[in-house]
Design a protein around this motif. Structure first.
Motif, PDB file in Angstrom:
ATOM      1  N   CYS B  13       0.540  -1.424  -0.169  1.00  0.00           N
ATOM      2  CA  CYS B  13      -0.339  -0.173   0.202  1.00  0.00           C
ATOM      3  C   CYS B  13       1.096   1.153  -0.063  1.00  0.00           C
ATOM      4  O   CYS B  13       0.402   2.342  -0.011  1.00  0.00           O
ATOM      5  CB  CYS B  13      -1.207   0.009   1.473  1.00  0.00           C
ATOM      6  SG  CYS B  13      -0.243   0.779   2.714  1.00  0.00           S
ATOM      7  N   SER B  14       2.258   0.924   0.248  1.00  0.00           N
ATOM      8  CA  SER B  14       2.711   2.265   0.457  1.00  0.00           C
ATOM      9  C   SER B  14       2.987   3.631   1.153  1.00  0.00           C
ATOM     10  O   SER B  14       2.996   4.693   1.497  1.00  0.00           O
ATOM     11  CB  SER B  14       2.955   3.398  -0.835  1.00  0.00           C
ATOM     12  OG  SER B  14       3.876   2.756  -2.105  1.00  0.00           O
ATOM     13  N   PRO B  29      14.957   3.446  -2.709  1.00  0.00           N
ATOM     14  CA  PRO B  29      13.968   3.558  -3.627  1.00  0.00           C
ATOM     15  C   PRO B  29      12.734   3.361  -1.989  1.00  0.00           C
ATOM     16  O   PRO B  29      11.547   3.038  -2.305  1.00  0.00           O
ATOM     17  CB  PRO B  29      14.597   2.386  -3.779  1.00  0.00           C
ATOM     18  CG  PRO B  29      15.773   1.853  -3.780  1.00  0.00           C
ATOM     19  CD  PRO B  29      16.056   2.905  -2.559  1.00  0.00           C
ATOM     20  N   LYS B  32       9.697   0.179   2.008  1.00  0.00           N
ATOM     21  CA  LYS B  32       8.464  -1.011   0.556  1.00  0.00           C
ATOM     22  C   LYS B  32       9.413  -1.866  -0.529  1.00  0.00           C
ATOM     23  O   LYS B  32       9.730  -2.887  -0.421  1.00  0.00           O
ATOM     24  CB  LYS B  32       7.062  -0.531  -0.499  1.00  0.00           C
ATOM     25  CG  LYS B  32       6.457  -2.051  -1.256  1.00  0.00           C
ATOM     26  CD  LYS B  32       5.144  -0.841  -1.580  1.00  0.00           C
ATOM     27  CE  LYS B  32       5.790  -0.366  -2.761  1.00  0.00           C
ATOM     28  NZ  LYS B  32       5.681  -0.394  -4.240  1.00  0.00           N
ATOM     29  N   LEU B  33      10.142  -1.318  -1.803  1.00  0.00           N
ATOM     30  CA  LEU B  33      10.995  -2.472  -2.161  1.00  0.00           C
ATOM     31  C   LEU B  33      12.264  -2.547  -1.474  1.00  0.00           C
ATOM     32  O   LEU B  33      12.780  -3.330  -1.953  1.00  0.00           O
ATOM     33  CB  LEU B  33      11.537  -0.883  -2.782  1.00  0.00           C
ATOM     34  CG  LEU B  33      10.438  -0.266  -4.520  1.00  0.00           C
ATOM     35  CD1 LEU B  33       9.504   0.797  -4.234  1.00  0.00           C
ATOM     36  CD2 LEU B  33      11.288   0.748  -5.452  1.00  0.00           C
ATOM     37  N   ASP B  37       9.563  -6.123  -0.954  1.00  0.00           N
ATOM     38  CA  ASP B  37       9.426  -6.308  -2.435  1.00  0.00           C
ATOM     39  C   ASP B  37      11.146  -6.897  -3.185  1.00  0.00           C
ATOM     40  O   ASP B  37      11.414  -7.750  -3.451  1.00  0.00           O
ATOM     41  CB  ASP B  37       9.527  -4.625  -3.438  1.00  0.00           C
ATOM     42  CG  ASP B  37       8.288  -4.426  -3.405  1.00  0.00           C
ATOM     43  OD1 ASP B  37       7.913  -4.585  -2.668  1.00  0.00           O
ATOM     44  OD2 ASP B  37       8.196  -3.342  -4.257  1.00  0.00           O
ATOM     45  N   VAL B  51      17.910  -1.482  -7.180  1.00  0.00           N
ATOM     46  CA  VAL B  51      17.300  -0.790  -5.234  1.00  0.00           C
ATOM     47  C   VAL B  51      19.168  -1.997  -4.448  1.00  0.00           C
ATOM     48  O   VAL B  51      18.876  -1.101  -3.034  1.00  0.00           O
ATOM     49  CB  VAL B  51      16.671  -1.542  -5.319  1.00  0.00           C
ATOM     50  CG1 VAL B  51      15.107  -1.307  -6.164  1.00  0.00           C
ATOM     51  CG2 VAL B  51      15.734  -3.044  -4.721  1.00  0.00           C
TER      52      VAL B  51
END
Lengths: 398, 400
Positions: B13-14, B29, B32-33, B37, B51
């Motif tokens: 959802c960020s 980044p 979340k990333l 991720d 990343v």
């Protein structure tokens, strides 16, 4: 540590309740599992959607739908709660109304939706009709399609066209948050890029990413420099206008002296008959026990995490209050209207309509009997029930 | 919960991205990333690509975790990613050295004159910069005697109960005054204190990706503390990071019964003392000063509320303002030359807020925050417990 009012949940309802309790001079603690659903929301505050005058609709609901949160509160108090919140937010995150009518605000999918209280960035939507609009997108930002938005405006009678600016800001996976922080510092670049093009239009529309910490000044400066209204269109989550509202309310609450414990859910409660004595928070090491005279339950609905749907049942997470799931009439999604039953004091009721806990008051999406996604009344219900819950919590369990 | 089941709770959802203080850096980044991720890709054997090197820029402030509505332990996911990429570190040896502040502290307090002289003159700093990519401008001087050698003389003669004080490297080697203040305050409450010979809590190792070494440090401390746990002693920390480690991180990383027992006995010192507010209030005298209190990220991450602020509010006539935000120092992060710009960008808003308040004094619980704020705001910074004790001991105003 004992508090006058323990607010569980820090969304729109919980924070309205906390603010009102603080203004009334109570000792308040706010407990939240994490950030709230304002982060997914447009930042405009709905009262009731549709073509009907929203206040007329609220009055109608009062008699037609006795289970609707508005019917529990009553029109006069709903109005009072809106004035209260607008007053509290006036200097930090101002909201405006359109003389008691809804405004149709553009969406980032090219549609229009009705809303009631609008932040400065969305209020120019009031006079969008038949205007020449320039819809500005950013090439690095994939969540906003300027042509889609412009074509939606054209179908609504505006003379809209789209452009995309290259910001030379190619952050990996660039989203609304990245851009909002970027514009906190780099907003003057927009004036340089748009000064000439803006002369041919009446109004400029941007995705709602024009700054997070410094939005009010940025918005004012852009309007002044470009000489035209600047409108922000809410984006896919995370939604910057929702975050601005959430942060402004939280800052106000802390400024008023509330203790805030964010990041940890309430895991259990201590009750004696129909009185709640305290709640346990799932903090590192040992659960933290928080005692209070009154408790406001504002943990949200299914999206907010206050109500949990599993294969077997639908449960309220903190007190285990029974959740009413209406039968599937009119082919509606059954969970949309699910929630707790409460009396006019917002005390939670069991299946026999008996008060479960006298010093617990429910507010916001955890209440049943309405469907904000269809009716556009989620924000109004949150503000009104949050305000009412604070009044009732102040009055105690008598 | 292991990190695989944890991943299933992440909805992408960020919201964590919005809480990250480093997110404003164009090269970072975000949680979340770098957390869910990247770990999803790595677990699937895929290339997490460009990343990964950025994972070193994570402050481990835990603000992402507090924001997550679904209880995902994002920094734990990130620490898994850090571990997998640790051998590719550009400054491997420097980071390993910085991860042992206990060792550095021992050297620093054995020969404080020499070390302080080295770090406080231009040539020494230049050398540190050249050889180690270390920016030592904000480093505070080492104390002339470590805390463990001075506390025994401060103990109250008559005590009703005993607690253990886990001082941590900062109070032990740089600002022993914090530890002395705690011991004296507890003495006034007739609580005895044991200060065991100790090792660094191990969090710097974890934050730098040296997970195996970190676990060794965790085990070592656990073993040293176990006898006190069996006696039923509570364990107090004045350093928020130590407290968080003992309460949460040891258990997460080791998953042993001992770590679980330990977690239940650990308290932030202010969290513990706030229960004695009534007794303390009777001893405190007015202090006519304007003070800003800054709550460190790792106190927020303990979910204890604002106990230091509650204690400071006991001091009559103290004009108190609270500020919010991350200072960007994060242990030794702010001393790394290649991180300096990011660190400064993170702290900028906080320092501006503090400066706008124009206080006589700043108070914060964390040693790293203390060094950073002292250096960037040019203000005196004291631990809340030092302020509290001084308000008890003197009729005059602080600072001396």
């Amino acid at each position: 540590m004992k508090y006058d009012v323990v607010v569980i949940g820090a969304g729109l309802a919980g924070m309205t309740a906390a603010l009102k309790s603080l203004i009334e001079g109570r000792r308040v603690v706010v407990i939240a599992a994490g950030e709230n659903t304002l982060y997914y929301a447009s930042g405009s505050l709905d009262l009731y959607g549709g073509k009907e005058n929203p206040w007329a609709a609220v009055k109608r609901l009062e008699s037609e739908r006795p289970d609707h949160p508005y019917a529990l509160i009553g029109t006069a108090l709903i109005e009072e709660s809106f004035r209260f919140l607008m007053g509290e937010l006036e200097t930090v995150c101002p909201y405006q109304e359109n003389s008691g009518e809804n405004v149709w605000v553009p969406t980032s999918l090219g549609g229009f939706r009705p809303s009631y209280l609008l932040p400065n960035g969305q209020f120019p939507a009031v006079s969008l009709k038949k205007k020449k609009v320039l819809v500005v997108g950013f090439s690095s930002y994939r969540d906003f399609n300027s042509r889609l938005v412009a074509s939606g405006m054209v179908s609504r009678g505006c003379e809209a066209r789209a452009i995309d600016l290259d910001l030379h800001y190619d952050k990996i996976n660039c989203n609304s948050i990245d851009l909002a922080y970027y514009f906190d510092d780099h907003w003057p670049d927009l004036i340089k890029s748009l000064q000439e093009t803006a002369k041919d239009v009446d109004c400029l529309a941007f995705p709602a990413v024009l700054g997070l910490n410094n939005f009010l000044d940025i918005h004012q400066n852009l309007q002044d420099a470009l000489g035209r209204p600047v409108i922000e269109i809410p984006t896919l989550p995370p939604s910057v206008p929702g975050i601005r509202l959430s942060r402004a309310m939280l800052a106000r609450i802390q400024q008023q002296g509330a203790e805030v414990i964010k990041g940890f859910p309430v895991i259990s409660t201590r009750v004696s008959d129909d009185i709640c004595l305290g709640v346990y928070i799932d903090t590192p090491g040992h659960p933290r026990y928080v005692e209070g005279d009154s408790f406001i339950l504002a943990t949200g609905g299914i999206l907010g995490g206050g109500i949990v749907v599993s294969e077997k049942s639908v449960d309220e997470k903190v007190f285990g209050v029974p959740v009413e799931v209406p039968v599937n009439e009119n082919q509606e999604y059954p969970y949309a209207r699910c929630g707790l039953k409460a009396n006019k004091r917002l005390q939670p009721l069991d299946k026999d309509r008996k008060v479960l806990y006298r010093n617990v008051f429910c507010a916001g999406r955890i209440l049943g009997g309405y469907d904000p996604d269809l009716e556009h009344d989620g924000a109004g219900a949150a503000i009104a029930t949050g305000y009412k819950a604070a009044l009732e919590a102040g009055r105690g369990d008598s | 919960m292991n990190s695989t089941t944890e991943l299933d709770h992440c909805l992408k959802c960020s919201i964590c991205q919005s809480a990250c203080p480093v997110i404003t850096s164009a090269s970072f980044p975000g949680p979340k990333l770098l957390g869910s991720d990247a770990l999803r890709l790595l677990k699937a054997g895929a290339d997490a690509g460009a990343v990964l090197p950025a994972v070193e820029a994570c402050l481990n402030c835990k603000r992402c975790e507090l924001a997550c509505p679904h209880g995902v332990r994002i920094t734990r996911l990130i620490s898994d990613v850090k571990e997998r990429t640790v051998t590719a570190k550009k400054h491997y040896w420097r980071d390993l050295l910085l991860s042992y502040p206990g060792f550095l502290g021992k050297v620093g307090t054995i020969v404080p004159g020499l070390v302080n002289f080295f770090l406080s003159n231009k040539i020494g700093r230049k050398l540190a910069k050249k050889v180690m990519s270390l920016d030592a401008d904000a480093v505070s001087n080492y104390a002339s005697r470590p805390l463990s050698r001075v506390t025994s003389s401060l103990q109250a003669a008559e005590t009703n109960r005993k607690v253990v004080y886990f001082a941590g490297c900062y109070a032990n080697y740089i600002e022993p005054e914090i530890g002395k203040s705690l011991v004296e305050l507890l003495g006034l409450l007739k609580i005895g204190v044991v200060v065991p010979t100790e090792h660094c809590c191990g969090m710097p190792l974890l934050a730098n990706g040296f997970k195996a070494q970190a676990k060794k440090a965790f085990q070592k401390n656990l073993k040293a503390l176990l006898p006190y746990l069996q006696e039923g002693c509570d364990i107090l920390c004045t350093c928020p990071t130590c407290a968080l480690a003992l309460k949460q991180v040891y258990l997460e990383e080791l998953g042993t019964d001992e770590a679980e027992v330990l977690s239940k006995f650990v308290y932030d010192a202010s969290e513990y003392l706030v229960n004695y507010s009534d007794q303390l209030a009777g001893l405190i005298k007015p202090v006519k000063l304007h003070m800003v209190y800054h709550q460190p990220c790792h106190t927020l991450a303990q979910g204890v509320g604002q106990p230091s602020l509650t204690l400071l509010k006991l001091i009559p006539e103290l004009k108190l303002q609270a500020v919010d935000g991350c200072c960007g120092q994060s242990g030794t992060y702010g001393f790394k030359q290649e991180k300096k710009k990011i660190s400064e960008a993170v702290g900028k808003a906080l320092f501006k807020e503090i400066e706008q308040c124009a206080p006589d004094l700043v108070s914060t619980d964390c040693g790293a925050c203390t060094m950073r704020i002292k250096h960037d705001c040019h203000l005196d910074v004291k631990h809340p417990l030092s302020v509290l004790l001084q308000s008890i001991k003197t009729d005059d105003s602080l600072p001396d």
